[in-house]
Each structure stands twice: as structure tokens, then as C-alpha cells.
Design a protein around this motif. Sequence first.
Motif, short mmCIF file in Angstrom:
data_model
loop_
_atom_site.label_atom_id
_atom_site.label_comp_id
_atom_site.label_asym_id
_atom_site.label_seq_id
_atom_site.Cartn_x
_atom_site.Cartn_y
_atom_site.Cartn_z
N ASN A 29 0.86 -1.18 0.00
CA ASN A 29 0.00 0.00 0.00
C ASN A 29 0.90 1.23 0.00
O ASN A 29 1.47 1.60 1.03
N VAL A 30 1.03 1.83 -1.18
CA VAL A 30 1.94 2.97 -1.36
C VAL A 30 1.14 4.12 -1.97
O VAL A 30 0.33 3.92 -2.88
N VAL A 31 1.41 5.35 -1.48
CA VAL A 31 0.77 6.53 -2.06
C VAL A 31 1.24 6.69 -3.50
O VAL A 31 2.44 6.59 -3.79
N LYS A 32 0.30 6.92 -4.40
CA LYS A 32 0.64 6.95 -5.82
C LYS A 32 1.37 8.23 -6.25
O LYS A 32 2.27 8.19 -7.10
N PRO A 45 4.28 7.31 2.68
CA PRO A 45 3.70 6.23 3.50
C PRO A 45 3.68 4.91 2.72
O PRO A 45 3.33 4.88 1.53
N CYS A 46 4.06 3.82 3.39
CA CYS A 46 4.14 2.53 2.72
C CYS A 46 3.92 1.41 3.74
O CYS A 46 4.47 1.45 4.86
N GLY A 114 10.82 10.48 -9.84
CA GLY A 114 10.44 9.06 -9.83
C GLY A 114 9.91 8.58 -11.17
O GLY A 114 10.24 9.14 -12.22
N PRO A 115 9.09 7.52 -11.19
CA PRO A 115 8.52 6.83 -10.01
C PRO A 115 9.49 5.86 -9.34
O PRO A 115 10.43 5.38 -9.97
N VAL A 136 6.12 -3.58 -8.18
CA VAL A 136 6.23 -2.66 -9.31
C VAL A 136 4.88 -2.10 -9.74
O VAL A 136 4.82 -1.16 -10.55
N GLU A 137 3.81 -2.66 -9.23
CA GLU A 137 2.48 -2.13 -9.54
C GLU A 137 2.06 -1.04 -8.55
O GLU A 137 1.03 -0.40 -8.74
N ASP A 138 2.84 -0.89 -7.50
CA ASP A 138 2.51 0.11 -6.47
C ASP A 138 3.72 1.01 -6.25
O ASP A 138 4.53 0.78 -5.33
#
Length: 331
Positions: A29-32, A45-46, A114-115, A136-138
Motif C-alpha cells: 500500500n503505497v501513495v501513488k 507512506p508505505c 520518480g517513479p 512494481v504495480e505500487d
Amino acid sequence: MDQNSKMMIFCLFLAALSSPVFAGEWKANVVKSLDTLVSSCVVVPCSFTHPKGNLPTSRLRGIWHRSNDRNQRIYFEDQTQVLENFRGRTRLLGHLGQSNCTLEIMDVKDHDNGPYCFRIEQALTETKTDDKFSFVEDCVKFTMLPVPLKPALTHPKTATQDLPYTVTCSVTHTCPSHVPKLTWSKAAPDAVNEVHREIHPGNWEAQSILTFIPGEKDDHTEIKCTAQFNGGKTSFTTLTLYVKRTENYNHIIIPTVAAIGTAVIFAVFCILMAKKYKTRIAELQNQEGSVWNQISRLSRRSRISRQSPALYCSAERHPECVVYFSTIKEK
């Protein structure tokens, strides 16, 4: 085996298949995206889950890398394996054993957009790993802000003289580990309260609440709130204070009281003067009456004496007078 036992075993089997631990499910769960101020810092946040369940932090290795190449690391325990541009500028704020992979980047550069993605590894030895996964999707991407946002001021439209007045200065940021400093152009230290809260994941708000009692002299003056961010950049917002005077009738009462007081004093003075002159006139009249009475008595006596000296003179009271008039009579 009875029917109930079979049903219980079947439910446990389904639960095992659906469990991330047994099914080998990896999630992060990572902020995009985050708006990040250049020269300041940013906290991403992660959190994550992995198939091995809860493991001590010492058995886990966290890595942050560029999304297109996991070997381009921006964070790793071994700084020699980190891109030179990021060495000394990144660290994990959480504990991997608690599934916390929150990343902090200090002294943000304008090309740090980034990303960036997170990778977890379970370490067997210093050189061998048992399991690893890159999310890699988050991944997170930054929108670089060359200048800081201006603080927002919340306040009533007008202030009332001699009554408490409150102004709130707030600014959003992405660096809760180094909260922006908010200062006022005029304030007493005990009249300011500060609040820091998370408004949504990755975005924080710092507030400074100023309360003071405005006076007449504060009307049309300026109040400025300045925000100083980590890295030295500042921004400010000003407001013009409009003070409404308290309703009073001093401008009517004071002149009226002064006029009445003057009239009373003048009236008392006139009464005293009139009384004084009245007394003086009475004294003068008494004095004049006495003189006229004396003159009148003398004049009356003189007439009587010429008409009938004998009546005027008394042998008992004025024997010499009797002798005198007797002599005159004989002549």
C-alpha cells in the motif's frame, strides 16, 4: 468421522487457500503521487504484506528502486549499492518487522520525480535470500514544486474592539518529520496554539492559531503569517485587520456632564454672590435708618425745645437746662 467434522475441515481448507500467508500473496500500500517541494523533504507512506507472515526486522531487507530498473536503488542498507545522487538522503522511518516501509527523502532535487517502487527480501545470510518481491504495480511519483505554497488564513471578516479575535494560519506539506514553522508578525507567545494533523495519506497540514484582543489602534493594520519549510524556503500571506469600535455614548455623556457641572457651579456662585450683596444692602439700609433716626430725633428735639423748652427740659434729668431756660424767661 461425522458430518460436522467433515464440514469443519472443509472450511479450514478453504480458509487456508484464501489466506495471503498460505496462498503466497504479496501486497503493498503505497501513495501513488505527492506534491513535493524542491529543497525540502518528502515522506512516502508505505505498508506491505508477504507470504512468510510476521518476521523480525533483522530477517528482512527493504529496498527502494526506480520502477524501470530494480538495480537503480535509491535506498538500501548498504549505501555502496545506492545511486550516488541519493546517498545520505534516504532512510526508512518504519520497521519492516511491523510491515512498515515508509520512505523519507531529504533535500529533494528537482529531478527526483520518480517513479519509485518498494522491494522486500527475506535474508537467510548476508549474501543469500530466501524470498523476494518487488511491488512494481505500487509505485510513487512526485510532482516537483519549485516554490512553496502560500499559507491559508481563516478569520472573521471584521474584529470588534476589546473582544477576542482568532486567526488560523494553515499550510499543507509532505514532510511530517520536519514540520514547517509558522510565525506571526505580531503575537504574544502564550496567544498561539499549534496543531499538526494528517489530512489524507501522504499529505499533512500544519496550523497556527492566533488569538488576541484588538484595540482601536489595530484598525487597518496588517497581520502576516510566514511559513518556513525544511530546506529554508519561505512563503507568507497577509490580511488587513478591520476593527469595529465598541458602541458607547461617551461623546454625548461627557460634554453633557461637563455642561451640567458648569451650570451648577455658575448657579451656586450666583446664589452666593446674590446672598452676599443682599446682606450688604440690608446692612447699608440699617445703617442709613439709624442715621436718619438720629437726625430725626435731633430735629424733633430741636423743634420741641424752641416751642416749649419747659417740656423739653426736666428738672430731674437736666437741672442745668431748667436754670438756663428760667434765666431766659426772666429776661
